[in-house]
Design a protein around this motif. Sequence first.
Motif, short mmCIF file in Angstrom:
data_model
loop_
_atom_site.label_atom_id
_atom_site.label_comp_id
_atom_site.label_asym_id
_atom_site.label_seq_id
_atom_site.Cartn_x
_atom_site.Cartn_y
_atom_site.Cartn_z
N ALA A 269 0.84 -1.20 0.00
CA ALA A 269 0.00 0.00 0.00
C ALA A 269 0.87 1.25 0.00
CB ALA A 269 -0.90 0.00 1.23
N GLY A 270 0.59 2.15 -0.96
CA GLY A 270 1.32 3.40 -1.04
C GLY A 270 2.59 3.35 -1.88
N HIS A 271 2.97 2.17 -2.33
CA HIS A 271 4.22 2.04 -3.07
C HIS A 271 4.03 1.61 -4.52
CE1 HIS A 271 7.14 2.59 0.23
NE2 HIS A 271 6.17 2.11 0.98
N GLY A 272 2.87 1.17 -4.90
CA GLY A 272 2.63 0.84 -6.30
C GLY A 272 3.18 -0.49 -6.75
N GLY A 273 3.54 -1.38 -5.82
CA GLY A 273 4.04 -2.70 -6.18
C GLY A 273 5.49 -2.92 -5.83
N ILE A 274 5.92 -4.17 -5.89
CA ILE A 274 7.31 -4.53 -5.57
C ILE A 274 8.26 -3.92 -6.58
CG2 ILE A 274 8.95 -6.45 -5.47
CD1 ILE A 274 7.26 -6.32 -3.02
N LEU A 275 7.91 -4.00 -7.87
CA LEU A 275 8.79 -3.45 -8.90
C LEU A 275 9.00 -1.95 -8.69
CD1 LEU A 275 10.41 -4.09 -11.47
CD2 LEU A 275 8.37 -3.48 -12.78
#
Length: 295
Positions: A269-275
């Motif tokens: 949440a808040g980071h847009g994904g692992i990539l």
Amino acid sequence: MTADTWFVVSLMLTVSTVWGALAYPCIRLRLPKIYFIARSWWWMLATLCSCYVIAKIDLNNQHPYAWLLTVFFLLMGSRALYEIIRLWRPNSKAHLIYKLQQRGLHPSTPTDHKPAFLNAIPHSSPLTPTINGIDIALVLATISLTISLIVLQHVAWQRGEYGVLLFVLFSSQFNDIAQYLCGKWLKNKLFKRNLAPTISPNKSIEGALFGGFAAAVLATIFGIWLTPFDGWLCFIIAYGLVVSGIAGDLLESAFKRQHGIKDIGTLLAGHGGILDRIDSLLIGVPLFTLVYWFY
């Protein structure tokens, strides 16, 4: 405790304090996005630091649990590859967009709770023919990063230079945070255009210049503490990771833009994904690992 253990403990205490402060209801309501970013950071760092501390346990001059970090890097790389490849299948991409819409992270269709094209795409849809050089470059960079992190861990630990892995990882992460903050405070106050407006409209020149320099200085301070490198060498490495981090971020932004999507995942949440979290490592870490291997 050794320097790298002190670093890990201090980092977790700092992040826990920040998350705890943001968790107060009045602050959380005013800064919901920052709260979720801090929460995701805590879980990411808790997982990484736990694996690091356990993997570093030395029994009879061996590290029987070193495989934990290897597994962590493999899982991280696999998830990032999944986030790339699922955008190649229309049905998987549609499901992702639907999940993002449910969380308010993608423009919603005004008349329906579900994207109109979600039911129109069969589950057996073949790969879309729009795969191009950017897609392939991002896949290769992600695979290269995963392998490089595993190699870097083993080479550094064979030499007894445990802090090198932490120095490289967090030089890039400091860069992300510093550029974000400087970009928010100084955006377009000195330069009237962004760094790459057609690829990443939110990335400012001010953030890249001042945030990158601040991150390199901070990373140099920790590098002197964590690594056997001289101060000037720490700064060169840190600044190289800053520049390569910007390039990696722009590569991922170009990939997202051509696929018409802002966030590539919903896991953090808040980071847009692992990539989105590891894009600043994509180019710099493999280059550093190659040089360090022959150093």
